[in-house]
Design a protein around this motif. Sequence first.
Motif, PDB file in Angstrom:
ATOM      1  N   UNK A 111       4.319  -1.735   2.535  1.00 12.07           N
ATOM      2  CA  UNK A 111       3.664  -0.445   2.751  1.00 12.07           C
ATOM      3  C   UNK A 111       2.323  -0.631   3.456  1.00 12.07           C
ATOM      4  N   UNK A 112       2.077   0.240   4.434  1.00  9.05           N
ATOM      5  CA  UNK A 112       0.789   0.270   5.120  1.00  9.05           C
ATOM      6  C   UNK A 112       0.017   1.552   4.834  1.00  9.05           C
ATOM      7  N   UNK A 113       0.679   2.551   4.261  1.00 11.46           N
ATOM      8  CA  UNK A 113       0.039   3.848   4.046  1.00 11.46           C
ATOM      9  C   UNK A 113       0.162   4.326   2.597  1.00 11.46           C
ATOM     10  N   UNK A 114       1.383   4.363   2.073  1.00 13.04           N
ATOM     11  CA  UNK A 114       1.600   4.943   0.752  1.00 13.04           C
ATOM     12  C   UNK A 114       0.978   4.089  -0.342  1.00 13.04           C
ATOM     13  N   UNK A 115       1.247   2.793  -0.309  1.00 14.59           N
ATOM     14  CA  UNK A 115       0.621   1.819  -1.211  1.00 14.59           C
ATOM     15  C   UNK A 115       0.161   0.657  -0.337  1.00 14.59           C
TER      16      UNK A 115
END
Length: 557
Positions: free
Chosen positions: A227-231
């Motif tokens: 993940x780069x955005x959500x977690x």
Amino acid sequence: MGIVDIIKRQLFYVGLVVSFFAFVVPNAISHVLVNSPNGTEIFEVGSSQTIQWTISIGHDTQFWHVFYSVTGAAGPWIVIEENIPPGDISTGAIHTLEWTVPDDFSDQVRVQVVMDNVVGGYTDISDRDFSIVPSTERDTMFVSIDMVHYESVPDAIGTPALPIPELASIVVLCAIPQTGEHFVRLLSVDPETGGQLGEVVDIGELPTDCHPPEPGHPPDPGKVMISEHFLPGEIIVLNSELSLFILPLSFLPDGTPVRTSWECSPPPDDNLPWGFGTAIGEMPGSEFGDGMPRLFLGTDQGQIVVMMHDPTGGPVLIVSEVWDLTGGTAITSIGPIPQFRGFALGVSNGSEVMGVEPSPFAPSVLFQLRAPFGSPVASFVVPDLSPPPDDGHPVNIALVDGLSKSVKLASIPATAAGMGTLNIFLSPPPDDNFPSPIVEIAPGSLLMLTLDSVGLFYDPEFTDSTGLSGCIKEISDPLPLECNCCVGLTGNVDDDAGDIVDIGDLTALIDYLFISYTEPACLDEANCDGAGTVDIGDLTALIDYLFITYTLPAVCE
């Protein structure tokens, strides 16, 4: 209308009703049920497997016929065994057949059992696809992959910056067929060369106490992402029951991933029939009014379950929406298309790639582009950020042809809207570098997983305009890799294993230039003056380094 005509008409409608109940209603109820294989299994060629089925409604059965398909539920069907004696034909009876798995590689295998009765018959097939893979001595099979290119490397030990300027982090979801256990394998590579950085780390078995499995449907982890955005900076594994397994990701100074512990998020809702988890993707949240990132879980029934963080700040992940966009067709891949109208979500389902513009209330389908090869789009990615379509430029995507299992490039025009055909502009022939076909890809530049579940390939020079390069390296058993045969400084003309430059290299260069003209193993190593061509100037530079000024030869280009 006479009485004869009225009777004929009534008989006609009676016939329709009889036909409906004779053919539609019975087939709406399964009289025979395939228990196994029932989906997600991985069978090796030559192994012995048990096909099992149950009679749910007994009949005067004469024979059983068993078939398999390597192209999914639609067939065509290949005979395993026909005219099997009926045995016990009472309701609830269980039947089995031993099957030696054929040399017929596929990840879309189904089994069909036919109940052949004195009058009529019934069939059932495996609920989901399973796989036939080559026989291998390896205990580990690769299930799913992802890769993220870090230009600022997450540090595990609190120093301001790692000595490595950048790395590509690779995560591989692995399975042990003999035990059914799953774990992840982490490694770091140089994004320019594919060379391994640090050590490979296996993070032990995924937790089994996250959520009690449903009877007859053991939860199989199927997709993995970094993940780069959500977690941000965490690994997320999606299993078939929509449970999420979460693992923080960081690195030691040499690029070795750090061992950490799993956390588990149970399925979002036990009571809703959302199907089995088949795909996972994310978006940063800029496309939503609240600015919160979203996680998208695709299912085999065509839903997209949209997850978000609890707006009140709680630790629980919640379902914000459920989209049903595909009419029941399984979703095979989900990925962002950052260039398209600001930000869109791409979904591959069946033989289509669908563009979806998310919104807080209802998603807007931008386009549905059908692949001309007519088979499922098994996986797709947007390799890099090409110019935005608003400037009239298309978005190029890489995809896996579900039939040929090859990597192709397609172009989505800036004006794409509604139904259409996907423009495949590059479809390379099979490459000798690949021992088996490709089933999944990940961006940055391009990571590829092979159908046999044991091959992992990396192409650091892949682009969304030129496709696969000549620099394709297998990293299933990672070693330092270089696309260019010349490493570091030039001068190793005799291809010394220790990369030592000495009188032997001078002898080899003289031999090439004046005596036998035998080309060195790596001609670039002979470009000692850095001029780009190998001539007397390179001989002069090498002599100068060895005997006169000791000026180092040119750096490899």
